[in-house]
Design a protein around this motif. Structure first.
Motif, PDB file in Angstrom:
ATOM      1  N   ASN A   7       1.237  -1.205  -0.009  1.00 57.52           N
ATOM      2  CA  ASN A   7       0.190  -0.529   0.049  1.00 57.52           C
ATOM      3  C   ASN A   7       1.294   1.194  -0.028  1.00 57.52           C
ATOM      4  O   ASN A   7       1.570   1.099   0.931  1.00 57.52           O
ATOM      5  CB  ASN A   7      -1.220  -0.209   0.886  1.00 57.52           C
ATOM      6  CG  ASN A   7      -1.695   1.249   1.326  1.00 57.52           C
ATOM      7  OD1 ASN A   7      -1.626   1.908   0.137  1.00 57.52           O
ATOM      8  ND2 ASN A   7      -2.850   1.346   2.511  1.00 57.52           N
ATOM      9  N   TYR A  16      -8.396   5.690  -2.420  1.00 56.16           N
ATOM     10  CA  TYR A  16      -7.470   5.253  -2.896  1.00 56.16           C
ATOM     11  C   TYR A  16      -7.035   4.089  -3.122  1.00 56.16           C
ATOM     12  O   TYR A  16      -6.207   3.277  -3.730  1.00 56.16           O
ATOM     13  CB  TYR A  16      -6.909   6.439  -4.140  1.00 56.16           C
ATOM     14  CG  TYR A  16      -8.028   7.587  -4.326  1.00 56.16           C
ATOM     15  CD1 TYR A  16      -8.584   7.210  -5.784  1.00 56.16           C
ATOM     16  CD2 TYR A  16      -8.182   8.555  -4.072  1.00 56.16           C
ATOM     17  CE1 TYR A  16      -9.648   8.445  -6.183  1.00 56.16           C
ATOM     18  CE2 TYR A  16      -9.033   9.598  -4.221  1.00 56.16           C
ATOM     19  CZ  TYR A  16      -9.336   9.602  -5.915  1.00 56.16           C
ATOM     20  OH  TYR A  16     -10.514  10.633  -6.395  1.00 56.16           O
ATOM     21  N   THR A  17      -6.996   3.647  -1.681  1.00 58.97           N
ATOM     22  CA  THR A  17      -6.145   2.519  -0.989  1.00 58.97           C
ATOM     23  C   THR A  17      -7.000   1.970  -1.321  1.00 58.97           C
ATOM     24  O   THR A  17      -7.598   0.866  -1.264  1.00 58.97           O
ATOM     25  CB  THR A  17      -6.030   2.930   0.672  1.00 58.97           C
ATOM     26  OG1 THR A  17      -5.506   3.952   0.780  1.00 58.97           O
ATOM     27  CG2 THR A  17      -5.284   1.834   1.084  1.00 58.97           C
ATOM     28  N   VAL A  18      -5.838   0.826  -2.127  1.00 59.18           N
ATOM     29  CA  VAL A  18      -5.879  -0.432  -2.593  1.00 59.18           C
ATOM     30  C   VAL A  18      -4.255  -1.014  -2.717  1.00 59.18           C
ATOM     31  O   VAL A  18      -3.381  -0.865  -3.342  1.00 59.18           O
ATOM     32  CB  VAL A  18      -6.567  -0.215  -4.519  1.00 59.18           C
ATOM     33  CG1 VAL A  18      -7.202  -1.647  -4.718  1.00 59.18           C
ATOM     34  CG2 VAL A  18      -7.807   0.036  -4.108  1.00 59.18           C
ATOM     35  N   GLY A  20      -2.060  -3.070  -3.667  1.00 62.58           N
ATOM     36  CA  GLY A  20      -1.162  -4.189  -4.870  1.00 62.58           C
ATOM     37  C   GLY A  20      -0.262  -4.443  -4.882  1.00 62.58           C
ATOM     38  O   GLY A  20       0.666  -4.930  -4.484  1.00 62.58           O
TER      39      GLY A  20
END
Length: 104
Positions: A7, A16-18, A20
């Motif tokens: 993150n 918008y935190t995803v 990845g």
């Protein structure tokens, strides 16, 4: 190489935190940290990139998709805009996080 979850957002969190995917060296002793000399690293120059601009509250305020060779110019333009605090750059195809760009 290891494939891990990451993150890139600092605290406070953002909508918008995803988390990845990122790749990291399995043996950190073999990993040489990148030393910025004002040039865009080769790894980013040869790819299509998604560039996202965020403000100090971690809210997206701009975005662009550019060829890697254009990243330096586009980053300069975006960081010059009012309210932009930092940029997050992703590899446009797979969506993996690449780098964070801050003002020098």
């Amino acid at each position: 190489m290891l494939l891990l979850q990451y993150n890139p957002f600092p605290s406070p969190q953002s909508p918008y935190t995803v988390p990845g995917p990122i790749y990291v060296h399995a043996d950190l002793q073999d990993c040489i940290p990148f030393q910025c000399d004002g040039r865009v690293p080769e790894q980013q120059r040869r790819r299509l990139l998604a560039v996202r601009a965020f403000d100090e509250k971690n809210m997206m305020v701009g975005f662009a998709v550019v060829e890697g060779e254009e990243l330096g110019k586009k980053a300069g333009e975006m960081l010059g805009e009012d309210g932009v605090g930092f940029l997050l750059v992703y590899y446009a195809g797979p969506g993996c996080f690449a780098v964070r760009v801050d003002r020098a």
